[in-house]
Enzyme design. Structure first.
Site, PDB file in Angstrom:
ATOM      1  N   GLY A  31       0.816  -1.216   0.000  1.00 22.96           N
ATOM      2  CA  GLY A  31       0.000   0.000   0.000  1.00 22.96           C
ATOM      3  C   GLY A  31       0.846   1.260   0.000  1.00 22.96           C
ATOM      4  O   GLY A  31       2.033   1.228  -0.309  1.00 22.96           O
ATOM      5  N   LEU A  33       0.453   3.659  -2.101  1.00 23.13           N
ATOM      6  CA  LEU A  33       0.836   3.492  -3.511  1.00 23.13           C
ATOM      7  C   LEU A  33       1.350   4.787  -4.127  1.00 23.13           C
ATOM      8  O   LEU A  33       0.890   5.873  -3.797  1.00 23.13           O
ATOM      9  CB  LEU A  33      -0.369   2.982  -4.302  1.00 23.13           C
ATOM     10  CG  LEU A  33      -0.993   1.681  -3.771  1.00 23.13           C
ATOM     11  CD1 LEU A  33      -2.219   1.304  -4.594  1.00 23.13           C
ATOM     12  CD2 LEU A  33       0.021   0.546  -3.772  1.00 23.13           C
ATOM     13  N   GLU A  35       3.544   6.260  -8.009  1.00 20.20           N
ATOM     14  CA  GLU A  35       3.648   6.029  -9.444  1.00 20.20           C
ATOM     15  C   GLU A  35       4.407   4.721  -9.762  1.00 20.20           C
ATOM     16  O   GLU A  35       4.111   4.069 -10.760  1.00 20.20           O
ATOM     17  CB  GLU A  35       4.357   7.249 -10.059  1.00 20.20           C
ATOM     18  CG  GLU A  35       4.224   7.423 -11.547  1.00 20.20           C
ATOM     19  CD  GLU A  35       2.778   7.477 -12.071  1.00 20.20           C
ATOM     20  OE1 GLU A  35       1.849   7.890 -11.330  1.00 20.20           O
ATOM     21  OE2 GLU A  35       2.578   7.072 -13.233  1.00 20.20           O
ATOM     22  N   HIS A  37       4.222   1.871  -8.128  1.00 18.08           N
ATOM     23  CA  HIS A  37       3.234   0.776  -8.057  1.00 18.08           C
ATOM     24  C   HIS A  37       2.293   0.826  -9.266  1.00 18.08           C
ATOM     25  O   HIS A  37       1.926  -0.213  -9.818  1.00 18.08           O
ATOM     26  CB  HIS A  37       2.376   0.907  -6.790  1.00 18.08           C
ATOM     27  CG  HIS A  37       3.130   0.773  -5.508  1.00 18.08           C
ATOM     28  ND1 HIS A  37       3.327   1.831  -4.647  1.00 18.08           N
ATOM     29  CD2 HIS A  37       3.733  -0.301  -4.936  1.00 18.08           C
ATOM     30  CE1 HIS A  37       4.007   1.412  -3.593  1.00 18.08           C
ATOM     31  NE2 HIS A  37       4.270   0.126  -3.741  1.00 18.08           N
ATOM     32  N   GLY A 147       8.638  -4.397  -8.293  1.00 24.29           N
ATOM     33  CA  GLY A 147       9.529  -3.306  -8.678  1.00 24.29           C
ATOM     34  C   GLY A 147      10.991  -3.722  -8.540  1.00 24.29           C
ATOM     35  O   GLY A 147      11.353  -4.440  -7.612  1.00 24.29           O
ATOM     36  N   GLU A 148      11.799  -3.241  -9.467  1.00 27.62           N
ATOM     37  CA  GLU A 148      13.235  -3.556  -9.406  1.00 27.62           C
ATOM     38  C   GLU A 148      13.956  -2.732  -8.342  1.00 27.62           C
ATOM     39  O   GLU A 148      15.143  -2.935  -8.113  1.00 27.62           O
ATOM     40  CB  GLU A 148      13.880  -3.336 -10.779  1.00 27.62           C
ATOM     41  CG  GLU A 148      13.470  -4.404 -11.778  1.00 27.62           C
ATOM     42  CD  GLU A 148      14.172  -4.290 -13.111  1.00 27.62           C
ATOM     43  OE1 GLU A 148      14.847  -3.255 -13.349  1.00 27.62           O
ATOM     44  OE2 GLU A 148      14.050  -5.220 -13.923  1.00 27.62           O
TER      45      GLU A 148
END
Ligand code: PAF
Length: 291
Positions: A31, A33, A35, A37, A147-148
């Site tokens: 959560g 959140l 950009e 995400h 996400g990296e």
């Protein structure tokens, strides 16, 4: 968008979404959140007809003195953002639903989880691997997106999926999505909300100093002095603790001290004020001798 917080409701909702053979993508989150995400959601929508997002602030991945209680919880705002992205289902279990009384299992991934965040946050990756395995088993998605920014986390999750022969998503259907950055280069993170205005300004030193260190190493300087300069830049900007700043084999996450044939990443975790920031960037592989 439907929001469900009980497992039986999730199973019914997932079965409905799958009708007609629709493929399902899962975007696991905690959560708050941003950009970054939403970029994961957009990538998920490119691959699957249906997208499920989970929001669960997972207590087992926080250490005793970490920010579990302070971690931002803004469900209404998150729901608004996800609705606007056309997400089909939000899975927002309670702690009791995820870890019922008597819960006693834990997944421990070795090797890729040994260094960097694994060392700085003992037990963290056990909590991540366990909850992600549960999320996968609960939703049984065809694809999952992470996400990296949490590069090592992604490696841990892929290793877990491979080692445990997860049926869905299989390890190859776990996608990493590139880091989304603020205009000044700071990687987007839910924890950026903790930063005071002054800390936020200083935090931009992190990606800048990382790029400088990378440029020096790529130009052939030994990594040691370049990393020392990076650490000095962080300390000078007001970071009071550097958990690590080092090079790693991008796949095995083993520390390395020079560029070679295999892809290498620079990984950093450092604290400013109450906030721990992490970031990572790739280094260019030097041309091989035959080139
Ligand atoms: O990256 C995160 O937000 C969390 O670590 C994850 C993958 C949702 C597991 O709790």
């Amino acid at each position: 968008m439907q929001t469900v917080s009980r497992l039986d409701m999730l199973r019914t909702a997932v079965a409905d979404l799958r009708r007609g053979g629709a493929r399902l993508a899962l975007v696991p989150t905690m959560g708050a959140l941003h950009e970054g995400h939403l970029t994961l959601v957009r990538e998920a929508k490119k691959r699957a007809e249906r997208v499920v997002v989970s929001i669960f602030v997972n207590p087992t991945q926080f250490g005793p003195n970490e920010d579990l209680d302070a971690y931002p919880r803004v469900l209404d705002e998150d729901q608004r953002l996800l609705r606007a992205e056309g997400v089909d289902l939000l899975w927002a279990p309670t702690v009791g639903e995820m870890y019922p009384e008597g819960f006693a299992s834990s997944i421990s991934v070795r090797a890729v989880a040994m260094h960097f965040c694994g060392e700085a946050r003992p037990g963290h990756f056990d909590g991540v691997a366990t909850v992600v395995c549960k999320l996968f088993n609960q939703v049984l998605p065809d694809f999952a997106f992470f996400g990296e920014k949490d590069w090592q986390q992604l490696a841990v999750i892929r290793q877990m999926a491979r080692d445990l022969n997860l049926g869905a998503p299989v390890a190859d259907a776990i996608f990493g999505v590139g880091i989304v950055r603020e205009p000044d280069g700071l990687a987007m993170s839910s924890r950026n909300r903790y930063l005071s205005a002054q800390e936020r300004a200083a935090a931009a030193t992190l990606p800048r100093a990382m790029r400088q260190a990378i440029a020096r190493i790529e130009q052939g300087e030994p990594a040691g002095p370049a990393l020392d300069a990076l650490k000095a830049a962080l300390t000078g900007a007001g970071f009071h603790q550097i958990d690590y700043a080092g090079l790693a084999d991008a796949i095995s996450l083993k520390p390395v001290d020079a560029l070679g044939d295999r892809p290498v990443r620079l990984l950093v975790a450092a604290r400013i004020g109450q906030t721990r920031l992490i970031d990572n960037m790739p280094l260019a592989t030097p041309p091989s001798r035959e080139d």
